[in-house]
Design an enzyme around this catalytic site. Structure first.
Site, PDB file in Angstrom:
ATOM      1  N   SER A 575       0.424  -1.540   0.185  1.00  0.00           N
ATOM      2  CA  SER A 575       0.181  -0.156   0.117  1.00  0.00           C
ATOM      3  C   SER A 575       1.360   1.083   0.077  1.00  0.00           C
ATOM      4  O   SER A 575       1.266   1.273  -1.189  1.00  0.00           O
ATOM      5  CB  SER A 575      -0.998  -0.374   1.546  1.00  0.00           C
ATOM      6  OG  SER A 575      -2.030   1.300   1.284  1.00  0.00           O
ATOM      7  N   ASP A 661      -9.815  -4.217  -5.759  1.00  0.00           N
ATOM      8  CA  ASP A 661      -8.887  -3.131  -4.245  1.00  0.00           C
ATOM      9  C   ASP A 661      -9.540  -1.785  -4.345  1.00  0.00           C
ATOM     10  O   ASP A 661      -9.039  -1.120  -5.887  1.00  0.00           O
ATOM     11  CB  ASP A 661      -7.438  -3.355  -4.619  1.00  0.00           C
ATOM     12  CG  ASP A 661      -7.327  -1.958  -2.852  1.00  0.00           C
ATOM     13  OD1 ASP A 661      -7.500  -1.572  -2.983  1.00  0.00           O
ATOM     14  OD2 ASP A 661      -6.038  -2.229  -2.832  1.00  0.00           O
ATOM     15  N   HIS A 696      -7.765  -4.527  -0.992  1.00  0.00           N
ATOM     16  CA  HIS A 696      -7.075  -4.334  -0.312  1.00  0.00           C
ATOM     17  C   HIS A 696      -6.152  -5.135  -0.024  1.00  0.00           C
ATOM     18  O   HIS A 696      -5.001  -4.977   0.249  1.00  0.00           O
ATOM     19  CB  HIS A 696      -7.034  -3.126  -0.144  1.00  0.00           C
ATOM     20  CG  HIS A 696      -5.690  -2.269   0.029  1.00  0.00           C
ATOM     21  ND1 HIS A 696      -5.467  -1.904  -0.569  1.00  0.00           N
ATOM     22  CD2 HIS A 696      -5.725  -2.421   1.412  1.00  0.00           C
ATOM     23  CE1 HIS A 696      -4.637  -0.903  -0.287  1.00  0.00           C
ATOM     24  NE2 HIS A 696      -4.490  -1.349   1.207  1.00  0.00           N
TER      25      HIS A 696
END
Length: 722
Positions: A575, A661, A696
């Site tokens: 991320s 995501d 995610h």
């Protein structure tokens, strides 16, 4: 076996002009995930990745088998008392998801003995045990399944939960009668994380998000009515503010916060009144980062407010709702007398935890999360004019490991004890109950791990010196047999954003690297919260590059101090940590043999320039606003990984992402990978691996997550172990 050539993505030039600067993006066309050509390209990339990583399959399978062997697959949580029930989880061998269970509590909840949890044994059912939610059964009809929140009414008769069956983090709210096991007919689509119930179980409260995945509306649903009749309680129109809510300690009020990482507004909603409206206590215009904890002092309704008005590491003050409401026209917001003073060396958590016995304060002391206990007598003394105290001077439970994490797991308002979760780098999670009157921790459970001997491993804290002289903490994990002789491979992990800390915690998969003689290091870089609020602020906005140079300094330290061989280094991050991976790959590709960038935020400038996309308008307080500010635009463009790829000998890079995501979209790594290949002067492969059914966090289910971790570890280990 001959590895095929990588997919060749077509180019459709798209120009973006801002502040007199024009950027030509050849791969922006990949943003449309409904385009068959995009899906075809992602499938081709997956096939190429599979071919490149085929020789890693034996190692991958071995690591997965080790994770599976060490994990006690049939496992249990410690029952937690709520009302007249004990609630707990069972995980069953062969099943992907936990099973939610409960058993009636037989004693009144006033005595300490009444809070001694029942002994739960694998494969044996307790008298009166109920399975009130079987996640495996719910997930069986879907390729992906994740719970985003769950609440049980005070009387234990109603269950509310939100589920995601695609991985896009758009949830459906559902209700279930726990007496009959039957689902209620109504449901609410496209809700956000979390759900709360009124004390009488007649109303559910939930959030919905806008097109940019920003939670901005709070709703009230009356049980037994269609969703079309739900009542909108609050809407936040400012695109830089996110909305969130949580229950007060007595579960009779909803504490509502709307804001960002630098300031917020706070409201209270009376959950006992179906017609109540949110009451604004601290307006956003005050620009104060604050959190309110309703409490009662000698029968008077009061508020303990954690805030940054006195300094970045927070203080706690005592006031009332009436006092706050009466300051609408005042120049300076008076939050009342200070109960816990600001301390440059101690970071107070965002909110205190109120119980009838005392107040629990979560604070970061010496970089370790800790729990401190504040007596109501001290609160009364401050109310009556005494000086406040420092958090470090408050008592708290003591544990043997100097590097550890402790957090409050449960603190029922009227309970005679509270529960904490404890972990360290080498100690699996433990659950302790701590009596309020005699705060000696009572061990309820240590997570069992097969084939693990703590004495075989070591955890060391060291410090690396950044280019500006800042000392950066480094955690070094290694097998006891490893000698500090500069010959070892190493994996370096980093994140460094949103004030999120990489705190001490045990992880079974890491053991597979340590057993192979690989050093595992955690770089506690600026942008995280390990050393307090200023550590975070010095790694955000126009200081963001400190995050990257800190990571490189940690890398150099591991080599210079003899922990690692300079030619056998790998890096990992996900991320915002994926942004870190992309940045260091551009800054110093020669330092690493392999990189795994998980759901990487590598096209950061493009994303932040579009307020309609996730991680955009609400993120300006993290990255700055490049739309309005030319300096921010230039600064972000100078480090955005996608726009700074250059001809270089890049390491073996695996970009791992998920099609659905909603936080860091798949398109960012999908664009980044072909640009990297175009500029690759070396022979190391660069691949894109896309999870087509995940979000995610990747695929759902514990076995699938173990496979994901085995894949990542096999990728880095295969390049640095040889």
């Amino acid at each position: 076996m001959t590895t095929p050539s990588p997919p060749l993505a077509k180019k459709i030039p798209t120009q973006r002009t801002r502040h007199g600067d024009t950027f030509c993006d050849p791969y922006e066309w990949m943003r449309d995930k409904d385009d068959p050509q995009v899906l075809e390209h992602l499938a081709a990339e997956n096939a190429y990745t599979e071919a490149v990583a085929a020789e890693q399959e034996p190692l991958r399978s071995a690591i997965y088998a080790e994770i599976k062997r060490r994990t006690v697959e049939t496992d249990l949580s410690v029952p937690a008392r709520r009302g007249s029930w004990w609630y707990f989880l069972r995980t069953i061998e062969g099943e992907q998801h936990p099973v939610f269970c409960r058993v009636p509590a037989s004693a009144e909840a006033s005595s300490l003995s009444a809070w001694t949890p029942p002994e739960v044994t694998a494969g044996e059912t307790l008298p009166g045990e109920e399975t009130y939610f079987n996640t495996n059964a719910e997930a069986s009809a879907h390729p992906f399944y994740s719970l985003g929140g769950m609440a049980v009414s005070e009387d234990g008769t109603l269950l509310a939960y939100v589920e995601d069956t695609s991985g896009d983090e758009h949830f459906t709210l559902r209700l279930r009668n726990l007496q009959t096991g039957q689902a209620l007919p109504e449901s609410v689509e496209n809700v956000h994380y979390g759900v709360h119930l009124s004390p009488d179980g007649k109303r559910a409260y939930y959030l919905t998000a806008d097109a940019a995945w920003r939670p901005h509306r709070l709703w009230q649903h009356t049980v037994g009515t269609p969703a079309t009749q739900d009542r909108l309680l609050l809407e936040i129109t400012d695109v830089t503010q996110w909305l969130g809510a949580g229950l007060s300690a007595d579960r009779r009020q909803l504490v509502i916060e709307s804001g960002n990482s630098e300031w917020n507004a706070t409201r209270l909603l009376d959950l006992t009144d179906p017609a109540a409206e949110p009451q604004l206590l601290v307006p956003a215009e005050r620009r104060v980062l604050n959190s309110v904890a309703p409490c009662e002092v000698d029968g008077e309704a009061m508020l303990l407010i954690t805030h940054n008005q006195q300094g970045p590491n927070n203080a706690v003050s005592l006031t009332t709702a009436e006092a706050l409401l009466g300051q609408a026209g005042s120049d300076q917001l008076d939050l009342g007398p200070t109960v816990i003073q600001h301390d440059d060396a101690v970071k107070l958590d965002d909110s205190v935890i109120v119980t009838a016995a005392q107040v629990l304060v979560e604070a970061r002391i010496s970089a370790n999360p800790s729990v401190r206990m504040l007596s109501w007598d001290t609160v009364r003394q401050v109310r009556d004019g005494a000086a406040g105290v420092k958090a470090a001077s408050l008592p708290g439970p003591v544990f043997e490991d100097t590097m550890h994490t402790i957090s409050v797991e449960q603190a029922s308002y009227d309970a005679p004890l509270f529960r904490v979760r404890y972990s360290s780098w080498l100690v699996p999670d433990r659950i302790y109950d701590i009596p309020h009157q005699d705060p000696v921790p009572i061990l309820r459970r240590e997570t069992p791990v097969n084939d693990y001997h703590r004495e075989d491993y070591r955890a060391v804290r060291e410090w690396a010196t950044a280019p500006d002289g800042t000392e950066v903490p480094v955690t070094v994990l290694h097998h006891k047999d490893l000698r500090r002789d500069g010959t070892h491979p190493a994996v370096i992990y980093g994140y460094g954003s949103y004030e999120i800390s990489n705190d001490p915690g045990f992880a079974v998969p890491r053991l597979s690297l340590l057993d192979r003689g690989i050093v595992y290091a955690i770089a506690h870089v600026r942008g995280g919260g390990e050393l307090g609020r200023l550590w975070y602020q010095n790694g955000k906005k126009l200081h963001k590059k400190n995050t990257f140079t800190d990571f490189l300094a940690v890398t150099d330290h591991l080599v210079d101090s003899g922990w690692a061989d300079a030619t056998r280094l790998a890096a990992m991050g996900g991320s915002a940590g994926g942004l870190l991976m992309g940045a260091v790959a551009n800054l110093a590709p020669e330092k690493y043999r392999a990189i795994v960038a998980q759901v990487p935020f590598v096209d950061s400038l493009t994303t932040i320039l579009d307020p309609e996309m996730p991680l955009s308008a609400g993120e300006w307080e993290e990255w700055g606003n490049p739309i309005e500010d030319p300096e921010v635009y230039r600064y972000m463009k100078s480090y955005s990984p996608y726009e700074n790829v250059r001809p270089a000998r890049y390491p073996a890079i695996a970009a791992v992402t998920s099609l659905h995501d909603t936080r860091v979209m798949y398109v960012e790594p999908a664009k980044w990978v072909p640009v990297l290949r175009e500029h690759q002067l070396g022979q190391a492969p660069i691949v894109l691996k896309t999870e087509l059914d995940g979000g995610h966090g990747g695929a759902s289910g514990r076995y699938e997550k173990w496979k994901d971790r085995a894949w990542d570890y096999a990728w880095v280990a295969s390049f640095i172990s040889a």
